[in-house]
Design a protein around this motif. Structure first.
Motif, mmCIF file in Angstrom:
data_model
loop_
_atom_site.group_PDB
_atom_site.id
_atom_site.type_symbol
_atom_site.label_atom_id
_atom_site.label_comp_id
_atom_site.label_asym_id
_atom_site.label_seq_id
_atom_site.Cartn_x
_atom_site.Cartn_y
_atom_site.Cartn_z
ATOM 1 N N VAL A 165 0.851 -1.187 0.000
ATOM 2 C CA VAL A 165 0.000 0.000 0.000
ATOM 3 C C VAL A 165 0.885 1.234 0.000
ATOM 4 C CG1 VAL A 165 -1.751 1.290 1.255
ATOM 5 C CG2 VAL A 165 -1.789 -1.201 1.286
ATOM 6 N N ALA A 166 0.624 2.143 -0.923
ATOM 7 C CA ALA A 166 1.450 3.351 -1.002
ATOM 8 C C ALA A 166 0.559 4.583 -0.881
ATOM 9 C CB ALA A 166 2.212 3.377 -2.323
ATOM 10 N N LEU A 167 0.963 5.479 0.013
ATOM 11 C CA LEU A 167 0.370 6.810 0.035
ATOM 12 C C LEU A 167 1.092 7.591 -1.048
ATOM 13 C CD1 LEU A 167 -1.463 8.680 1.950
ATOM 14 C CD2 LEU A 167 0.744 9.557 2.713
ATOM 15 N N ILE A 168 0.346 8.124 -2.018
ATOM 16 C CA ILE A 168 1.042 8.752 -3.139
ATOM 17 C C ILE A 168 0.840 10.257 -3.138
ATOM 18 C CG2 ILE A 168 1.096 6.709 -4.615
ATOM 19 C CD1 ILE A 168 -1.348 7.713 -6.045
ATOM 20 N N GLY A 169 1.850 10.952 -3.674
ATOM 21 C CA GLY A 169 1.798 12.403 -3.781
ATOM 22 C C GLY A 169 2.370 12.819 -5.121
ATOM 23 N N ARG A 170 2.244 14.122 -5.414
ATOM 24 C CA ARG A 170 2.611 14.626 -6.737
ATOM 25 C C ARG A 170 4.108 14.895 -6.804
ATOM 26 N NH1 ARG A 170 -0.057 20.070 -9.307
ATOM 27 N NH2 ARG A 170 1.102 20.056 -11.260
ATOM 28 N N VAL A 171 4.729 14.370 -7.866
ATOM 29 C CA VAL A 171 6.119 14.727 -8.139
ATOM 30 C C VAL A 171 6.091 16.193 -8.576
ATOM 31 C CG1 VAL A 171 8.154 14.212 -9.524
ATOM 32 C CG2 VAL A 171 6.589 12.369 -8.884
ATOM 33 N N PRO A 172 6.775 17.102 -7.841
ATOM 34 C CA PRO A 172 6.603 18.537 -8.069
ATOM 35 C C PRO A 172 6.808 18.920 -9.532
ATOM 36 C CG PRO A 172 7.937 18.160 -6.115
ATOM 37 C CD PRO A 172 7.741 16.835 -6.759
ATOM 38 N N GLY A 173 5.886 19.758 -10.038
ATOM 39 C CA GLY A 173 6.005 20.274 -11.388
ATOM 40 C C GLY A 173 5.547 19.307 -12.465
ATOM 41 N N THR A 174 5.037 18.108 -12.093
ATOM 42 C CA THR A 174 4.569 17.150 -13.102
ATOM 43 C C THR A 174 3.125 16.762 -12.805
ATOM 44 O OG1 THR A 174 5.048 15.134 -11.895
ATOM 45 C CG2 THR A 174 6.901 16.148 -13.060
ATOM 46 N N GLU A 175 2.591 15.896 -13.654
ATOM 47 C CA GLU A 175 1.266 15.344 -13.395
ATOM 48 C C GLU A 175 1.385 13.914 -12.855
ATOM 49 O OE1 GLU A 175 -1.334 15.674 -16.710
ATOM 50 O OE2 GLU A 175 -1.134 17.847 -16.852
ATOM 51 N N HIS A 176 2.586 13.576 -12.363
ATOM 52 C CA HIS A 176 2.812 12.206 -11.935
ATOM 53 C C HIS A 176 2.755 12.077 -10.422
ATOM 54 C CE1 HIS A 176 3.594 11.401 -16.013
ATOM 55 N NE2 HIS A 176 4.561 12.309 -16.047
ATOM 56 N N TYR A 177 2.250 10.942 -9.976
ATOM 57 C CA TYR A 177 2.073 10.702 -8.547
ATOM 58 C C TYR A 177 2.833 9.440 -8.171
ATOM 59 C CZ TYR A 177 -1.281 14.415 -8.601
ATOM 60 O OH TYR A 177 -1.856 15.658 -8.718
ATOM 61 N N ARG A 178 3.610 9.536 -7.095
ATOM 62 C CA ARG A 178 4.446 8.417 -6.699
ATOM 63 C C ARG A 178 4.371 8.214 -5.190
ATOM 64 N NH1 ARG A 178 4.073 7.827 -11.109
ATOM 65 N NH2 ARG A 178 5.540 7.343 -12.776
ATOM 66 N N ASN A 179 4.865 7.070 -4.763
ATOM 67 C CA ASN A 179 4.910 6.695 -3.355
ATOM 68 C C ASN A 179 5.626 7.764 -2.527
ATOM 69 O OD1 ASN A 179 5.246 5.449 -0.899
ATOM 70 N ND2 ASN A 179 5.952 3.507 -1.763
ATOM 71 N N ALA A 180 4.933 8.267 -1.506
ATOM 72 C CA ALA A 180 5.502 9.353 -0.701
ATOM 73 C C ALA A 180 6.712 8.896 0.100
ATOM 74 C CB ALA A 180 4.436 9.918 0.239
ATOM 75 N N GLU A 181 6.844 7.599 0.308
ATOM 76 C CA GLU A 181 7.991 7.139 1.086
ATOM 77 C C GLU A 181 9.236 6.944 0.237
ATOM 78 O OE1 GLU A 181 6.878 3.704 3.304
ATOM 79 O OE2 GLU A 181 5.376 4.808 4.463
ATOM 80 N N ARG A 182 9.081 6.939 -1.092
ATOM 81 C CA ARG A 182 10.226 6.709 -1.963
ATOM 82 C C ARG A 182 10.656 7.974 -2.696
ATOM 83 N NH1 ARG A 182 11.359 1.337 -3.872
ATOM 84 N NH2 ARG A 182 10.170 -0.163 -2.662
ATOM 85 N N TYR A 183 9.720 8.895 -2.900
ATOM 86 C CA TYR A 183 10.021 10.071 -3.704
ATOM 87 C C TYR A 183 9.703 11.325 -2.898
ATOM 88 C CZ TYR A 183 10.054 6.824 -7.665
ATOM 89 O OH TYR A 183 10.334 5.793 -8.508
ATOM 90 N N GLU A 184 10.349 12.441 -3.279
ATOM 91 C CA GLU A 184 9.990 13.737 -2.731
ATOM 92 C C GLU A 184 8.721 14.197 -3.437
ATOM 93 O OE1 GLU A 184 11.260 16.015 -0.533
ATOM 94 O OE2 GLU A 184 12.572 14.439 0.250
ATOM 95 N N VAL A 185 7.604 14.161 -2.755
ATOM 96 C CA VAL A 185 6.352 14.509 -3.424
ATOM 97 C C VAL A 185 5.577 15.521 -2.586
ATOM 98 C CG1 VAL A 185 6.143 12.305 -4.617
ATOM 99 C CG2 VAL A 185 5.166 12.574 -2.345
ATOM 100 N N GLU A 186 4.565 16.120 -3.220
ATOM 101 C CA GLU A 186 3.688 17.062 -2.516
ATOM 102 C C GLU A 186 2.372 16.371 -2.186
ATOM 103 O OE1 GLU A 186 5.140 20.773 -5.413
ATOM 104 O OE2 GLU A 186 3.168 19.833 -5.631
ATOM 105 N N LEU A 187 1.957 16.486 -0.933
ATOM 106 C CA LEU A 187 0.669 15.931 -0.526
ATOM 107 C C LEU A 187 -0.364 17.058 -0.461
ATOM 108 C CD1 LEU A 187 1.854 13.566 2.364
ATOM 109 C CD2 LEU A 187 1.414 12.995 -0.018
ATOM 110 N N THR A 188 -1.614 16.751 -0.761
ATOM 111 C CA THR A 188 -2.687 17.737 -0.662
ATOM 112 C C THR A 188 -3.347 17.596 0.703
ATOM 113 O OG1 THR A 188 -3.070 17.363 -3.012
ATOM 114 C CG2 THR A 188 -4.752 18.613 -1.814
ATOM 115 N N PRO A 189 -3.360 18.653 1.521
ATOM 116 C CA PRO A 189 -3.933 18.516 2.864
ATOM 117 C C PRO A 189 -5.403 18.116 2.801
ATOM 118 C CG PRO A 189 -2.810 20.627 2.596
ATOM 119 C CD PRO A 189 -2.888 20.018 1.249
#
Lengths: 569, 569
Positions: A436-460
């Motif tokens: 199970v992955a909590l995913i967030g946005r890879v900054p500046g893209t339309e791609h969403y990746r695992n928040a534990e593996r990538y630096e991503v932005e989460l939407t509150p």
């Protein structure tokens, strides 16, 4: 594409083209394969616990039958080592009083009928049951079991057995543990075979191109056999207790020896089924490997039909089950085999061999045959696949090892049964514990990746989850729980978006789980939306009239789903 | 969160808070549940083929044991209908000469021990084996089988049986097919029960709030039972052949009746295992459903422990396996149960009932009890889930129907065994035949979708494929073939990009298949790239040292992979 005349319809023009083209290549390949096939077929018959001629005769008609119905142009059908091991184990467990050849005959008919039924019912997908770890473990364990089973014949002991406990028990009971003169033949043959296997190609390549040297080197066991026959002809050691192959009885119709004891047929069916599966899968592996080298495709159903015909033919004349041989197929390919006619020619050459060299063959000491089988088995033994499996997946490596050990200790049927069940168990366990992955946005893209593996932005306030598995009965019960666990970490969630691209199926249990999740979230005032639902999955949801209970929205892309989160609607 | 005193540590302050808070609610709920539990426990004991008091006694200590170790505050443990059906089938197949109560006693111990072992070894995931179609089919078939099994008692026949063939055989053999006076009791009771079930809530809601009316209506069977007892007390029809419940023996320690015949224990184990599974899963379903209503989570392992304790307690005093009852749990929740103390109070009330109303209960005609069970079963019977399954997935609907039919015709053990095997078979078949989509770009976006479902743009020379399944041994053999089929349609392909987002796992066989695909494409001069490989999958590939053979590239997004296709590198 290969040009090959149809065996069933006679078309003079195509045969003429064949005679001017591929005929010569096929003849050469058939000659080379026959030379290898003679000692192999004798040895595998002995390994199966049958008289040596059974192996020779299993290399005649079955080849013709496969050529008529099978698909592969190079596959060499006949006695093979692993199948012979399985036959010997079935023979060892047969009811007392039934002679081995009667057991093998019933097995051959049953294997042929099972394969024919499998072809008719389109069961070729069952080949998938033997996964890579099961096959690899079986091959390695089989090599050990075969080598062990040859020790008594090699040392002149009367002990017999094809699994370790049987062998030990038989060894303890046998009055004469070994016979020095036989052992001498055996040990010298082993050393000679091993040295030739390691060096012959190098020696020969000084005299000829490397490719031809490698090919010829594979025939080197023949030198050892010929030498042994010569030594025997001179020393007449057969009169001093060394067991010889002996005179070969003439080829005859075997079916008259068939047992019609229904109890025996029923008792042998649990042995025949795995033999049929192994015969099919090992032939398929050979055919696939050949097809890959050639850039062709194979038809598993025709493969089944060809093997069924070959086994029924084997039952009629030889009385032992047959399959495609890897070594002989590689050899046929390397020697330039072009069409299935090569198999026909091999059968012709084998027939001539039976007629012409039956007398010298009778002088061959069985210990020397045993030595060729033992060396071939030991050469196959390889721990590299175990090391690779250990690095890739420990559970599958344990399974591989378990199958290998069971093959030696408990017999092939047990090993394969446990292996297949454990493969299915591992698959179920994998689907039962999804990542199970909590995913967030890879900054500046339309791609969403695992928040534990990538630096991503989460939407509150919005929890985007990717559950890496189909929603199936194996994991359905956990769906709500997995989301509830995440909600504990993010208590201010007001919207959950499930990214559905890893969801390839939703079964009835999964549908119920999705509904339970929806209702659980709704009970907490949280909205559930889905993104990137695949076409076939969405079709299913619609058929299940999910809109009657599902209150959320569907988004074509996960990015749209996240963008849509302006003010909560 | 609920306030509940620990049963094991005595904390006066918490008990005082409990006495001032939830105590009253728990007492009321316990009283309501007890009133329902008295006829149910008598009836389910008879259904199981046991003397009626076994059911009453199975409603005392097991409740306390579950309260001590279990997790759900509302679940009502005791005799349940489907478990009683399974017990009766085990009794029917027990070796001749073993009395039913001895069989049920051994079963209860075995079920308790199996559940305890499952709790210890953390096997709660095995609950997943009973998929929705299997459970639903079992419940429907069980309702039919239970209703059928009550017919003889209802009509005063001596026939017995818990599956259709048994019942028919027994009916044919029984000298007295039915007894009119008994049948009169039975039929009148059925009509009265059915009318009350349909109308009582409406009638009562004229006098009181709807919620309380529905709750009281559920107790309406009690009116029928009391009337039957009164009629019996006046007419003394028991003296004219109507079978009555009879005097209840005092509660006693049962273990002295335990058989220590190992053969019997071994023979009953195949019945005890599915009983344990059904006891666990049906209790879990109840607990899950209650937890969803309450917004709480349940701990399956504590559920197992509680059930294990309840079954061992049942063995000690009553001698029949127990589980959580859906009807009584819903009732407890509706009646306001707040803590597990409600179970303790229910046990106390049941003990009082045994002491106080034993004499009137003895006068209850068994045909009337049979009528309550039959009406309750028929009311549960529902074909709606079958219709919904048919719309959603025909194969699963067929499975559901098969399990239902087998439950009636062959017995529960068979039905569940076939159901579990078929569920696993369906799952394997699904993974074996993946959906393959040629994907293209949705114009103006970075999204790629199935070219057959959406208007998309394809890149000439580049074939983008999405194979909607993990790469597993079930489908590994087809990977190269699937791609080769697509290559026939697009022969000018010079690059294949696999979009890997549906690939949740790659097992050893899948890894070998990926390598075979790579080599097959390389042999044709086609390059293989991968996009959107998930983290855990990539970790695995790296551990498998795939870079030793993989020559392509990895892309974080499929769009990047397609954009990268400038000049071929």
């Amino acid at each position: 594409m290969r040009t090959m005349p149809h065996l069933t319809t006679f078309d003079p023009a195509r045969w003429r083209a064949y005679a001017q083209g591929a005929l010569r290549d096929d003849l050469v390949a058939a000659l080379v394969v026959s030379v290898l096939l003679i000692p192999q077929s004798l040895g595998y018959a002995l390994l199966a616990g049958l008289p040596p001629e059974a192996g020779l005769y299993a290399s005649l008609l079955p080849l013709l039958a496969y050529a008529a119905l099978g698909s592969s142009p190079v596959i060499g059908v006949g006695p093979v080592a692993l199948l012979s091991l399985m036959i010997s184990q079935a023979v060892a467990h047969a009811p007392p009083g039934v002679p081995p050849h009667a057991v093998a005959l019933v097995l051959a008919v049953e294997v042929g009928v099972l394969l024919a039924l499998a072809a008719w019912w389109r069961l070729h997908a069952l080949a998938a049951l033997l996964s890579v770890p099961v096959l690899q473990g079986f091959e390695t364990g089989g090599a050990v079991a075969i080598a062990l089973s040859q020790l008594p014949a090699l040392l002149g002991s009367g002990a017999r057995g094809s699994s370790l406990p049987q062998l030990l028990a038989s060894w303890r009971e046998t009055p004469l543990p070994w016979w020095p003169l036989t052992a001498l033949f055996g040990v010298v043959a082993i050393v000679a075979l091993w040295v030739l296997r390691k060096r012959a190609a190098d020696w020969l390549s000084r005299m000829m191109p490397r490719g031809r040297a490698v090919l010829l080197a594979r025939l080197s066991p023949l030198v050892v056999l010929a030498t042994a026959i010569a030594v025997e002809a001179i020393t007449r050691s057969g009169e001093r207790g060394v067991v010889l192959v002996g005179a070969l009885p003439a080829l005859e119709w075997r079916l008259h020896a068939m047992s019609f004891d229904l109890a025996l047929w029923r008792e042998l069916l649990p042995s025949a089924a795995p033999i049929a599966l192994v015969a099919f899968v090992s032939s398929l592996v050979v055919a696939e490997s050949m097809a890959r080298k050639e850039g062709t495709r194979i038809d598993p159903r025709r493969e089944l039909a060809g093997l069924a015909a070959a086994n029924l033919a084997a039952a009629a004349t030889a009385g032992m089950p047959v399959a495609g041989s890897f070594t002989r197929s590689v050899m046929a390919l390397d020697a330039g085999s072009r069409t299935r006619m090569a198999g026909v020619f091999t059968a012709v050459f084998m027939g001539l061999a039976v007629l012409l060299i039956g007398r010298p063959l009778a002088l061959l000491p069985i210990a020397v045959l045993a030595a060729t089988i033992l060396v071939a088995s030991v050469a196959v033994f390889d721990l590299q696949p175990f090391r690779e499996a250990w690095r890739y997946d420990r559970a599958e490596c344990v399974l591989m090892t378990l199958v290998a050990v069971l093959t030696v200790v408990m017999g092939v049927t047990w090993a394969l049964g446990v292996g297949v069940a454990a493969s299915i168990g591992l698959l179920l366990q994998r689907t039962a514990r999804p990542h199970v992955a909590l995913i967030g946005r890879v900054p500046g893209t339309e791609h969403y990746r695992n928040a534990e593996r990538y630096e991503v932005e989460l939407t509150p306030g919005v929890m985007a989850l990717r559950i890496d598995e189909s929603l199936l009965f194996t994991n359905a019960r956990q769906l709500s729980d997995v989301v509830a666990q995440q909600l504990v970490r993010y208590p201010d969630t007001r919207r959950v978006v499930l990214q559905m691209s890893p969801v390839n199926h939703i079964d009835l249990s999964g549908l119920a789980a999705l509904r339970a999740l929806h209702d659980m979230l709704a009970g907490r005032g949280i909205r559930l939306d889905l993104s990137e639902v695949k076409g076939p999955v969405l079709d299913g949801l619609k058929a299940g009239q999910w809109r009657q209970w599902f209150g959320g929205e569907l988004f074509l892309s996960h990015h749209h789903a996240m963008e849509a989160d302006g003010p909560v609607r």
